[in-house]
Scaffold this motif. Structure first.
Motif, PDB file in Angstrom:
ATOM      1  N   GLY A   1       0.804  -1.208   0.000  1.00 42.05           N
ATOM      2  CA  GLY A   1       0.000   0.000   0.000  1.00 42.05           C
ATOM      3  C   GLY A   1       0.839   1.261   0.000  1.00 42.05           C
ATOM      4  O   GLY A   1       0.388   2.316   0.451  1.00 42.05           O
ATOM      5  N   ALA A   2       2.064   1.172  -0.504  1.00 38.89           N
ATOM      6  CA  ALA A   2       2.986   2.310  -0.555  1.00 38.89           C
ATOM      7  C   ALA A   2       3.327   2.703  -1.981  1.00 38.89           C
ATOM      8  O   ALA A   2       4.335   3.393  -2.201  1.00 38.89           O
ATOM      9  N   ASP A   3       2.527   2.251  -2.951  1.00 40.29           N
ATOM     10  CA  ASP A   3       2.734   2.614  -4.361  1.00 40.29           C
ATOM     11  C   ASP A   3       4.117   2.188  -4.841  1.00 40.29           C
ATOM     12  O   ASP A   3       4.837   2.946  -5.506  1.00 40.29           O
ATOM     13  N   MET A   4       4.509   0.964  -4.503  1.00 38.65           N
ATOM     14  CA  MET A   4       5.818   0.452  -4.900  1.00 38.65           C
ATOM     15  C   MET A   4       5.796  -0.259  -6.243  1.00 38.65           C
ATOM     16  O   MET A   4       6.850  -0.572  -6.794  1.00 38.65           O
ATOM     17  N   GLY A   5       4.622  -0.531  -6.781  1.00 37.11           N
ATOM     18  CA  GLY A   5       4.539  -1.317  -8.009  1.00 37.11           C
ATOM     19  C   GLY A   5       5.248  -0.670  -9.178  1.00 37.11           C
ATOM     20  O   GLY A   5       5.986  -1.329  -9.921  1.00 37.11           O
ATOM     21  N   ILE A   6       5.068   0.637  -9.367  1.00 36.37           N
ATOM     22  CA  ILE A   6       5.649   1.305 -10.520  1.00 36.37           C
ATOM     23  C   ILE A   6       7.167   1.384 -10.399  1.00 36.37           C
ATOM     24  O   ILE A   6       7.890   1.408 -11.400  1.00 36.37           O
ATOM     25  N   ARG A   7       7.682   1.401  -9.166  1.00 32.06           N
ATOM     26  CA  ARG A   7       9.130   1.376  -8.966  1.00 32.06           C
ATOM     27  C   ARG A   7       9.686  -0.026  -9.186  1.00 32.06           C
ATOM     28  O   ARG A   7      10.783  -0.194  -9.723  1.00 32.06           O
ATOM     29  N   LEU A   8       8.930  -1.034  -8.748  1.00 24.46           N
ATOM     30  CA  LEU A   8       9.356  -2.409  -8.980  1.00 24.46           C
ATOM     31  C   LEU A   8       9.365  -2.737 -10.471  1.00 24.46           C
ATOM     32  O   LEU A   8      10.202  -3.519 -10.941  1.00 24.46           O
ATOM     33  N   MET A   9       8.440  -2.151 -11.230  1.00 28.72           N
ATOM     34  CA  MET A   9       8.434  -2.355 -12.675  1.00 28.72           C
ATOM     35  C   MET A   9       9.725  -1.837 -13.309  1.00 28.72           C
ATOM     36  O   MET A   9      10.256  -2.438 -14.259  1.00 28.72           O
ATOM     37  N   HIS A  10      10.241  -0.716 -12.787  1.00 27.91           N
ATOM     38  CA  HIS A  10      11.484  -0.180 -13.348  1.00 27.91           C
ATOM     39  C   HIS A  10      12.656  -1.107 -13.044  1.00 27.91           C
ATOM     40  O   HIS A  10      13.511  -1.353 -13.912  1.00 27.91           O
ATOM     41  N   VAL A  11      12.723  -1.622 -11.815  1.00 28.04           N
ATOM     42  CA  VAL A  11      13.783  -2.577 -11.484  1.00 28.04           C
ATOM     43  C   VAL A  11      13.663  -3.824 -12.351  1.00 28.04           C
ATOM     44  O   VAL A  11      14.661  -4.334 -12.878  1.00 28.04           O
ATOM     45  N   GLU A  12      12.447  -4.296 -12.532  1.00 26.67           N
ATOM     46  CA  GLU A  12      12.213  -5.475 -13.379  1.00 26.67           C
ATOM     47  C   GLU A  12      12.606  -5.209 -14.835  1.00 26.67           C
ATOM     48  O   GLU A  12      13.179  -6.072 -15.502  1.00 26.67           O
ATOM     49  N   SER A  13      12.321  -3.995 -15.327  1.00 20.91           N
ATOM     50  CA  SER A  13      12.681  -3.680 -16.710  1.00 20.91           C
ATOM     51  C   SER A  13      14.195  -3.628 -16.891  1.00 20.91           C
ATOM     52  O   SER A  13      14.717  -4.043 -17.935  1.00 20.91           O
ATOM     53  N   GLU A  14      14.918  -3.121 -15.884  1.00 16.57           N
ATOM     54  CA  GLU A  14      16.378  -3.135 -15.966  1.00 16.57           C
ATOM     55  C   GLU A  14      16.900  -4.568 -15.992  1.00 16.57           C
ATOM     56  O   GLU A  14      17.859  -4.877 -16.717  1.00 16.57           O
ATOM     57  N   MET A  15      16.292  -5.443 -15.210  1.00 21.20           N
ATOM     58  CA  MET A  15      16.675  -6.851 -15.254  1.00 21.20           C
ATOM     59  C   MET A  15      16.388  -7.449 -16.622  1.00 21.20           C
ATOM     60  O   MET A  15      17.180  -8.254 -17.146  1.00 21.20           O
TER      61      MET A  15
ATOM     62  N   MET B   1      18.790 -12.165 -11.559  1.00 20.17           N
ATOM     63  CA  MET B   1      18.041 -11.962 -10.317  1.00 20.17           C
ATOM     64  C   MET B   1      18.968 -11.922  -9.118  1.00 20.17           C
ATOM     65  O   MET B   1      18.833 -11.060  -8.230  1.00 20.17           O
ATOM     66  N   GLU B   2      19.926 -12.821  -9.058  1.00 18.65           N
ATOM     67  CA  GLU B   2      20.873 -12.837  -7.939  1.00 18.65           C
ATOM     68  C   GLU B   2      21.718 -11.574  -7.916  1.00 18.65           C
ATOM     69  O   GLU B   2      21.948 -10.979  -6.847  1.00 18.65           O
ATOM     70  N   ALA B   3      22.175 -11.111  -9.087  1.00 19.96           N
ATOM     71  CA  ALA B   3      22.979  -9.892  -9.139  1.00 19.96           C
ATOM     72  C   ALA B   3      22.155  -8.669  -8.740  1.00 19.96           C
ATOM     73  O   ALA B   3      22.656  -7.765  -8.054  1.00 19.96           O
ATOM     74  N   THR B   4      20.903  -8.625  -9.160  1.00 14.29           N
ATOM     75  CA  THR B   4      20.045  -7.491  -8.805  1.00 14.29           C
ATOM     76  C   THR B   4      19.774  -7.459  -7.311  1.00 14.29           C
ATOM     77  O   THR B   4      19.822  -6.395  -6.678  1.00 14.29           O
ATOM     78  N   CYS B   5      19.493  -8.603  -6.724  1.00 12.43           N
ATOM     79  CA  CYS B   5      19.252  -8.651  -5.279  1.00 12.43           C
ATOM     80  C   CYS B   5      20.498  -8.247  -4.500  1.00 12.43           C
ATOM     81  O   CYS B   5      20.407  -7.551  -3.484  1.00 12.43           O
ATOM     82  N   ALA B   6      21.669  -8.649  -4.975  1.00  7.34           N
ATOM     83  CA  ALA B   6      22.904  -8.252  -4.298  1.00  7.34           C
ATOM     84  C   ALA B   6      23.158  -6.754  -4.431  1.00  7.34           C
ATOM     85  O   ALA B   6      23.700  -6.124  -3.522  1.00  7.34           O
ATOM     86  N   ALA B   7      22.768  -6.174  -5.552  1.00 12.97           N
ATOM     87  CA  ALA B   7      22.953  -4.735  -5.730  1.00 12.97           C
ATOM     88  C   ALA B   7      21.987  -3.935  -4.860  1.00 12.97           C
ATOM     89  O   ALA B   7      22.332  -2.854  -4.369  1.00 12.97           O
ATOM     90  N   ILE B   8      20.769  -4.456  -4.651  1.00 13.43           N
ATOM     91  CA  ILE B   8      19.791  -3.754  -3.815  1.00 13.43           C
ATOM     92  C   ILE B   8      20.177  -3.829  -2.349  1.00 13.43           C
ATOM     93  O   ILE B   8      20.153  -2.827  -1.625  1.00 13.43           O
ATOM     94  N   ASN B   9      20.555  -5.012  -1.893  1.00  9.02           N
ATOM     95  CA  ASN B   9      20.895  -5.216  -0.488  1.00  9.02           C
ATOM     96  C   ASN B   9      22.189  -6.007  -0.431  1.00  9.02           C
ATOM     97  O   ASN B   9      22.216  -7.196  -0.741  1.00  9.02           O
ATOM     98  N   HIS B  10      23.267  -5.345  -0.011  1.00 15.28           N
ATOM     99  CA  HIS B  10      24.579  -5.991  -0.012  1.00 15.28           C
ATOM    100  C   HIS B  10      24.696  -7.071   1.054  1.00 15.28           C
ATOM    101  O   HIS B  10      25.602  -7.901   0.995  1.00 15.28           O
ATOM    102  N   SER B  11      23.810  -7.051   2.043  1.00 15.63           N
ATOM    103  CA  SER B  11      23.876  -8.050   3.110  1.00 15.63           C
ATOM    104  C   SER B  11      23.009  -9.261   2.830  1.00 15.63           C
ATOM    105  O   SER B  11      22.752 -10.054   3.718  1.00 15.63           O
ATOM    106  N   ARG B  12      22.542  -9.396   1.594  1.00 19.29           N
ATOM    107  CA  ARG B  12      21.686 -10.542   1.256  1.00 19.29           C
ATOM    108  C   ARG B  12      22.508 -11.823   1.313  1.00 19.29           C
ATOM    109  O   ARG B  12      23.613 -11.895   0.768  1.00 19.29           O
ATOM    110  N   PRO B  13      22.008 -12.886   1.952  1.00 23.14           N
ATOM    111  CA  PRO B  13      22.789 -14.110   2.067  1.00 23.14           C
ATOM    112  C   PRO B  13      22.909 -14.822   0.739  1.00 23.14           C
ATOM    113  O   PRO B  13      22.048 -14.729  -0.119  1.00 23.14           O
ATOM    114  N   SER B  14      23.992 -15.532   0.583  1.00 19.87           N
ATOM    115  CA  SER B  14      24.235 -16.321  -0.616  1.00 19.87           C
ATOM    116  C   SER B  14      24.039 -17.791  -0.306  1.00 19.87           C
ATOM    117  O   SER B  14      24.434 -18.279   0.764  1.00 19.87           O
TER     118      SER B  14
END
Length: 619
Positions: A346-360, A400-413
């Protein structure tokens, strides 16, 4: 028009298409003069060709067009300077007076989503265009900017837009070399320039206009280049079950997608990972859970997601046959099930997620091009030939793995062996000081294991592990997303820490892009693009710090609440270097020598001398 059971029913009007034209000889055969302004002739040719193609589709043949000036204002960039308000309306008026078209005028409306007027070709125009060839005119701009209402916007070119355009032109060049064949079987009806497909899920017919070669257009939303940005192609209009019936390079198609792409990205942004199936909620159908979760991501409030679901039933009876109480209960259950990301729903994140998805999506296309793999993008999935399905799936997983690592550097591998936990913070790749129970001295004198002999040999000291352990113990623990802010939290210090972290990531990306450009991949970012990206990073950091102050909880994980003394010293040193470079005297700009051809000095005209008067004769 009489419909047969084997033909799809009459659907919506076709929009006026400016991407097709025909030979002038067929225009003259209809009795239309070929004299006039070239831009006016081009607009009239496209209108007549669009009418004939719509008539050949066998669905009524109506073509809708706008009689509003605001509709044609941005068309100069997207469709060319030929398609203006005056030229289109003048062509419609001329064709109507000649009896070549039928017209139904709509009442004027101030709303951008009002009804449009429509026209269709008469038998006289169809007879003149019998057996005429159609020539496709590609999109004049492969990137579009639209406002909040979905209307096209005119924009000024910058280094950033030119780079986006070059990227999409390169993608279209690769997509244009992919041979795509539409099947001819039950459920497919081919007409000149149109294809009608029956959906196996709903039984409805879908009409589309396939282009000679695959092409995509990237569309951005809300007047911003960091929102939306999805890629659109004609094959995306096909039902999912029908897309795999396409033939790519003569093989049957295979489609692979990112499972729960947007919810996964939200968990990464929050510094958490989901456990179990994302769409599993006790007591509810997974299909309803998926609809509720994806809907609330695109609304500004949680209750807005409830209203959006209820609006589906109003617009399309049977699309959401559930009561308001059921929908409210479903939304509460979804929020409880995904409590770690509840603040992002409910924070209007969909349009921002679409941009991240389009870059992927763009990155997947680039990698497929390097490996010579044909792939057609469908937002969060890709259609390829069956023999390349495993390769495309592997590329998508890497991106997907590279994008998640770029968003959050502390994401577990997964390779590091860090198991994910629902609601718990992601483990850092560096162990905190509390986990080091062995004293530094014992680590310093500990000998390497016999199973793994040291390369340094027995005669060398083992001081580096001791130094590394002391450094790891001195390093403070990073904040965890969702934890309460400490009493020492300061807005200015937190903002400065976030700005440094976000801008460091932007500079690293700039260096990576510049290194790729030096190797022949893409173009290096310009100075204006670097300044723009750094300014955006600063703005995002300020927004995140304000959010933490308003909620009292940590929003950004992995970034300390304040910079250390060493980090501040490095920052001051970097800023001093930037100020020194900015204060360097620049060479003076050499003035341009004026042209001597257009500004020749004129000779001073001679002064007029009075003619001496002769004396009068004496009488």
């Amino acid at each position: 028009m009489t419909l047969t059971p084997s033909l799809p029913p009459e659907g919506h009007d076709f929009p006026l298409d400016f991407h097709w034209k025909t030979k002038p000889s067929f225009i003259a055969a209809a009795g239309v003069s070929l004299t006039g302004h070239p831009r006016a002739l081009e607009a009239r040719n496209s209108i007549m060709t669009s009418l004939v193609r719509a008539a050949l589709a066998g669905q009524g043949g109506w073509v809708s067009y706008s009689r509003s000036k605001r509709f044609y204002a941005p068309l100069a960039r997207y469709e060319g300077t030929a398609y203006t308000y005056d030229r289109v309306l003048a062509a419609v008026k001329e064709l109507g007076e000649m009896g070549l078209i039928e017209e139904e005028r709509a009442l004027p409306s101030k709303e951008p989503s009002g009804w449009q007027s429509r026209i269709r070709a008469t038998d006289k125009l169809l007879a003149a265009f019998r057996d005429c060839p159609f020539q496709h005119v590609g999109p004049r701009d492969v990137i579009e900017l639209r406002d909040a209402n979905g209307e096209r916007m005119a924009y000024a070119d910058t280094d950033h837009t030119r780079r986006l355009r070059r990227c999409m032109e390169a993608r279209n060049e690769a997509l244009g070399a992919i041979p795509v064949t539409l099947p001819e079987r039950d459920g497919w009806i081919h007409t000149p320039g149109h294809v009608s497909v029956r959906s196996q899920k709903t039984g409805h017919w879908v009409s589309l206009r396939p282009l000679p070669v695959p092409q995509v257009v990237r569309i951005y939303g809300r007047g911003r280049w960091d929102m939306h940005g999805r890629l659109y192609g004609w094959w995306q209009q096909l039902p999912a079950a029908r897309r795999i019936e396409l033939l790519i390079n003569g093989e049957v198609a295979f489609e692979s997608d990112w499972a729960a792409c947007h919810p996964t990205l939200l968990y990464v942004m929050a510094g958490k990972v989901p456990v179990g199936e994302i769409y599993d909620v006790a007591g509810y159908d997974p299909r309803h859970v998926k609809a509720a979760l994806l809907t609330v991501m695109n609304t500004k409030t949680t209750y807005g997601g409830v209203l959006s679901l209820m609006k589906r039933e109003k617009d399309d009876p049977g699309a959401w046959p559930h009561s308001l109480d059921y929908t409210k209960g479903l939304m509460k259950a979804v929020e409880h099930r995904h409590e770690p990301i509840a603040h992002l729903l409910g924070a209007d994140m969909g349009i921002r997620l679409m941009h991240v998805e389009s870059e992927m999506c763009v990155e997947v296309l680039k990698r497929c091009e390097r490996q010579n793999i044909p792939a057609l993008p469908v937002h969060d999935s890709f259609v390829t030939q069956a023999s390349k399905g495993a390769a495309v799936t592997a590329i998508m997983a890497e991106v997907m793995e590279a994008t998640c690592a770029a968003i959050n550097h502390s994401r577990p591998s997964i390779k590091a062996g860090n198991p994910p936990h629902m609601g718990a913070a992601l483990r850092s790749r560096v162990a905190p000081a509390a986990s080091a129970s062995v004293p530094p001295a014992r680590e310093a004198v500990s000998a390497p294991s016999s199973s793994a002999p040291s390369k340094n040999g027995p005669g060398k000291a083992v001081s580096r592990p001791a130094q590394a352990s002391r450094k790891a113990q001195a390093r403070p623990a990073h904040p965890v997303s969702g934890e309460a802010l400490p009493a020492s939290w300061d807005l200015a210090e937190r903002t400065l820490a976030l700005v440094e972290d976000f801008q460091a990531a932007v500079r690293a990306r700039h260096r990576k892009v510049a290194a790729g450009a030096a190797s022949g991949w893409g173009c290096a970012p310009s100075a204006s693009e670097r300044r723009h990206d750094l300014a955006q990073a600063r703005g995002l950091a300020e927004v995140m710090a304000d959010e933490e102050q308003s909620t009292g909880l940590c929003v950004v994980a992995g970034v300390p609440y304040a910079l250390t003394d060493d980090a501040k010293a490095k920052r001051e040193k970097r800023l001093a270097g930037e100020r020194k470079r900015a204060s360097r005297p620049r060479p003076p700009i050499r003035p341009r020598r004026p042209s001597t051809y257009w500004a020749k000095p004129q000779a001073t005209p001679p002064k007029a001398q009075a003619k001496p008067q002769g004396s009068l004769p004496l009488v």
